[in-house]
Design a protein around this motif. Structure first.
Motif, PDB file in Angstrom:
ATOM      1  N   PRO A  17       2.311  15.925  -5.217  1.00 31.75           N
ATOM      2  CA  PRO A  17       1.684  15.251  -6.359  1.00 31.75           C
ATOM      3  C   PRO A  17       0.775  14.112  -5.910  1.00 31.75           C
ATOM      4  O   PRO A  17       1.195  13.185  -5.226  1.00 31.75           O
ATOM      5  CB  PRO A  17       2.892  14.715  -7.160  1.00 31.75           C
ATOM      6  N   GLY A  18      -0.483  14.225  -6.278  1.00 37.30           N
ATOM      7  CA  GLY A  18      -1.462  13.215  -5.903  1.00 37.30           C
ATOM      8  C   GLY A  18      -2.013  13.361  -4.507  1.00 37.30           C
ATOM      9  O   GLY A  18      -2.867  12.561  -4.100  1.00 37.30           O
ATOM     10  N   ALA A  19      -1.566  14.344  -3.730  1.00 35.82           N
ATOM     11  CA  ALA A  19      -2.031  14.523  -2.351  1.00 35.82           C
ATOM     12  C   ALA A  19      -2.179  16.017  -2.066  1.00 35.82           C
ATOM     13  O   ALA A  19      -1.291  16.645  -1.485  1.00 35.82           O
ATOM     14  CB  ALA A  19      -1.058  13.888  -1.363  1.00 35.82           C
ATOM     15  N   PRO A  20      -3.291  16.643  -2.491  1.00 36.40           N
ATOM     16  CA  PRO A  20      -3.487  18.066  -2.212  1.00 36.40           C
ATOM     17  C   PRO A  20      -3.633  18.325  -0.717  1.00 36.40           C
ATOM     18  O   PRO A  20      -4.092  17.463   0.040  1.00 36.40           O
ATOM     19  CB  PRO A  20      -4.782  18.394  -2.966  1.00 36.40           C
ATOM     20  N   ASN A  21      -3.228  19.514  -0.300  1.00 37.67           N
ATOM     21  CA  ASN A  21      -3.334  19.905   1.107  1.00 37.67           C
ATOM     22  C   ASN A  21      -4.751  20.403   1.365  1.00 37.67           C
ATOM     23  O   ASN A  21      -5.061  21.578   1.206  1.00 37.67           O
ATOM     24  CB  ASN A  21      -2.304  20.999   1.426  1.00 37.67           C
ATOM     25  N   GLN A  22      -5.615  19.511   1.781  1.00 38.80           N
ATOM     26  CA  GLN A  22      -7.027  19.834   1.950  1.00 38.80           C
ATOM     27  C   GLN A  22      -7.278  20.795   3.101  1.00 38.80           C
ATOM     28  O   GLN A  22      -8.352  21.404   3.174  1.00 38.80           O
ATOM     29  CB  GLN A  22      -7.822  18.546   2.160  1.00 38.80           C
ATOM     30  N   GLN A  23      -6.318  20.943   4.002  1.00 33.22           N
ATOM     31  CA  GLN A  23      -6.520  21.825   5.147  1.00 33.22           C
ATOM     32  C   GLN A  23      -6.672  23.281   4.730  1.00 33.22           C
ATOM     33  O   GLN A  23      -7.291  24.066   5.446  1.00 33.22           O
ATOM     34  CB  GLN A  23      -5.358  21.686   6.122  1.00 33.22           C
ATOM     35  N   VAL A  24      -6.135  23.652   3.584  1.00 33.78           N
ATOM     36  CA  VAL A  24      -6.291  25.034   3.130  1.00 33.78           C
ATOM     37  C   VAL A  24      -7.771  25.338   2.905  1.00 33.78           C
ATOM     38  O   VAL A  24      -8.320  26.313   3.440  1.00 33.78           O
ATOM     39  CB  VAL A  24      -5.485  25.263   1.833  1.00 33.78           C
ATOM     40  N   LEU A  25      -8.437  24.518   2.117  1.00 34.47           N
ATOM     41  CA  LEU A  25      -9.850  24.745   1.813  1.00 34.47           C
ATOM     42  C   LEU A  25     -10.725  24.512   3.037  1.00 34.47           C
ATOM     43  O   LEU A  25     -11.665  25.287   3.285  1.00 34.47           O
ATOM     44  CB  LEU A  25     -10.286  23.834   0.675  1.00 34.47           C
ATOM     45  N   TRP A  35       3.387  19.322   9.959  1.00 32.80           N
ATOM     46  CA  TRP A  35       3.729  20.650   9.449  1.00 32.80           C
ATOM     47  C   TRP A  35       2.912  20.987   8.199  1.00 32.80           C
ATOM     48  O   TRP A  35       2.561  22.151   7.994  1.00 32.80           O
ATOM     49  CB  TRP A  35       5.220  20.741   9.158  1.00 32.80           C
ATOM     50  N   GLU A  36       2.592  20.001   7.389  1.00 32.22           N
ATOM     51  CA  GLU A  36       1.725  20.261   6.229  1.00 32.22           C
ATOM     52  C   GLU A  36       0.336  20.703   6.684  1.00 32.22           C
ATOM     53  O   GLU A  36      -0.252  21.635   6.110  1.00 32.22           O
ATOM     54  CB  GLU A  36       1.614  19.004   5.362  1.00 32.22           C
ATOM     55  N   ARG A  37      -0.200  20.057   7.716  1.00 29.48           N
ATOM     56  CA  ARG A  37      -1.512  20.453   8.209  1.00 29.48           C
ATOM     57  C   ARG A  37      -1.471  21.857   8.810  1.00 29.48           C
ATOM     58  O   ARG A  37      -2.360  22.671   8.558  1.00 29.48           O
ATOM     59  CB  ARG A  37      -1.997  19.450   9.258  1.00 29.48           C
ATOM     60  N   LEU A  38      -0.432  22.142   9.597  1.00 32.64           N
ATOM     61  CA  LEU A  38      -0.351  23.463  10.220  1.00 32.64           C
ATOM     62  C   LEU A  38      -0.212  24.551   9.165  1.00 32.64           C
ATOM     63  O   LEU A  38      -0.849  25.610   9.262  1.00 32.64           O
ATOM     64  CB  LEU A  38       0.834  23.493  11.192  1.00 32.64           C
ATOM     65  N   ALA A  39       0.615  24.318   8.141  1.00 33.06           N
ATOM     66  CA  ALA A  39       0.755  25.309   7.073  1.00 33.06           C
ATOM     67  C   ALA A  39      -0.560  25.500   6.330  1.00 33.06           C
ATOM     68  O   ALA A  39      -0.936  26.643   5.980  1.00 33.06           O
ATOM     69  CB  ALA A  39       1.848  24.870   6.097  1.00 33.06           C
ATOM     70  N   GLY A  40      -1.303  24.421   6.082  1.00 34.18           N
ATOM     71  CA  GLY A  40      -2.595  24.549   5.418  1.00 34.18           C
ATOM     72  C   GLY A  40      -3.595  25.336   6.240  1.00 34.18           C
ATOM     73  O   GLY A  40      -4.368  26.141   5.700  1.00 34.18           O
ATOM     74  N   VAL A  41      -3.589  25.112   7.554  1.00 36.70           N
ATOM     75  CA  VAL A  41      -4.497  25.852   8.426  1.00 36.70           C
ATOM     76  C   VAL A  41      -4.167  27.335   8.417  1.00 36.70           C
ATOM     77  O   VAL A  41      -5.054  28.203   8.320  1.00 36.70           O
ATOM     78  CB  VAL A  41      -4.445  25.281   9.856  1.00 36.70           C
ATOM     79  N   VAL A  42      -2.888  27.674   8.513  1.00 41.63           N
ATOM     80  CA  VAL A  42      -2.481  29.080   8.529  1.00 41.63           C
ATOM     81  C   VAL A  42      -2.894  29.773   7.240  1.00 41.63           C
ATOM     82  O   VAL A  42      -3.486  30.865   7.247  1.00 41.63           O
ATOM     83  CB  VAL A  42      -0.952  29.188   8.735  1.00 41.63           C
TER      84      VAL A  42
END
Length: 374
Positions: free
Chosen positions: A110-118, A66-73
């Protein structure tokens, strides 16, 4: 003493092979589902969730998905809006980069940014093809759904079996470690030459890894299990004992190596030169062997009361012969191990079998403090 070394747990070869097969299967299913759906002719984003999400911790897959999907969206919407409002590449790229980095840290932990956004924002920016943003969303959704819904059913986790295997590996590792120390002390081999290899640091992490697997199973996480029965009898107590003895024995081994390298005076000897034998170390071999026997029997689930009595009697004898402050520090890890074993015995309803001094009272280190004379 240095702190516990954070070395990741390495699964056995069979576990790694199953993980690789699970990854290939989920990536292939996602790829061909998107080809059947007709999103694109090369649905690479559909296969990426299997590569990036499927790790050893199966319980983390839904959260990672879900973190990856939210970052992609967020990344796709961000890049699409900026390209529509700022078509000039001289300004749009810095804006996409800046907003993508901001969203990456705002949506991360904290310590783990959601890289999928960028990543998603840059992929949409670089792929100037009509319909690509929507296709990336669809393919990412398919990939995450396959990983979260299908992945746990491919060789589903067996936390109780994993915990029991971890306890067996810890018992064998501790037995080997203490046997090597005892053999070196008895043969007169300088223990400083038997320094703990870096791979041995994984041994002290096994109890916590087993406890984590057991607790996840006990909390009733909604994931398929290979078997839904109860844990093996006594497993909880063995894990508690292992979790208490691991830091104590790591402390003991590191203090032992430091004492052997520094000699009885505490001053480091010249390289390759060993001073006279340390009498406290030479006399430690029977105590280490007795402690190892008691712990091995306890972790195996058999009776260990007599072995513990022998280990504590040897502890008293060593304390009487070597009462120095450095000797007390050296024995501290073994003494804590004895206390953990005694607590396990008391938990089973056994009477207190602490050794007594010749006067009939409690052992010297267990006596209550006496008030000073008036």
């Amino acid at each position: 003493m240095s702190g516990l070394v954070a070395v990741p747990y390495v699964p056995p070869p069979v576990g790694r092979l199953r993980s690789a097969a699970r990854l290939v299967l989920c990536a292939a299913v996602s790829w061909y589902l998107c080809l059947w759906w007709g999103t694109t002719t090369t649905p690479v984003p559909a296969a990426l969730p299997a590569v990036l999400i499927l790790r050893e911790d199966v319980y983390a897959w839904p959260r990672l998905g879900w973190e990856r999907l939210a970052g992609v969206v967020v990344g796709v919407l961000l890049s699409t809006v900026l390209l529509h409002r700022v078509p000039d590449s001289a300004w749009s790229f810095p804006l996409v980069l800046l907003c993508g980095c901001t969203g990456m840290y705002l949506m991360g932990r904290p310590g783990a940014p959601n890289q999928q956004v960028l990543i998603s924002a840059l992929m949409v920016y670089a792929t100037a093809v009509p319909g690509y943003p929507l296709a990336r969303l669809e393919e990412s959704l398919v990939g995450v759904a396959v990983v979260v819904l299908l992945g746990p059913f491919v060789w589903p986790p067996d936390p109780y079996r994993f915990a029991a295997a971890g306890m067996d590996a810890y018992r064998a590792g501790v037995r080997e470690q203490l046997a090597g120390i005892t053999g070196g002390l008895e043969r007169g081999v300088p223990v400083g030459d038997l320094a703990e290899p870096p791979e041995r640091a994984r041994l002290w992490l096994l109890p916590q890894a087993s406890r984590d697997a057991f607790d996840r199973a006990a909390t009733g996480r909604r994931l398929p299990h290979r078997r839904g029965g109860r844990p093996p009898e006594g497993l909880d107590g063995r894990m508690t004992l292992a979790a208490r003895t691991a830091p104590a024995l790591q402390y003991f081994t590191q203090e032992l190596y430091a004492r052997a390298r520094g000699g009885s005076s505490g001053a480091p000897p010249a390289p390759g030169v060993h001073g006279p034998p340390d009498p406290a170390l030479c006399a430690l071999a029977p105590l280490v062997r007795a402690t190892a026997d008691a712990l091995d029997a306890a972790l195996l689930g058999t009776d260990f009361a007599e072995r513990l009595d022998r280990a504590r009697a040897l502890d008293l004898a060593h304390r009487a012969a070597h009462p120095g402050r450095g000797d007390v520090v050296l024995r501290a890890g073994l003494h804590l191990t004895h206390e953990a074993l005694a607590d396990l015995l008391r938990g089973r309803g056994a009477p207190d079998r602490r050794p007594r001094d010749p006067g009939g009272g409690p052992a010297a280190d267990d006596r209550p403090a006496q008030p000073p004379p008036v």
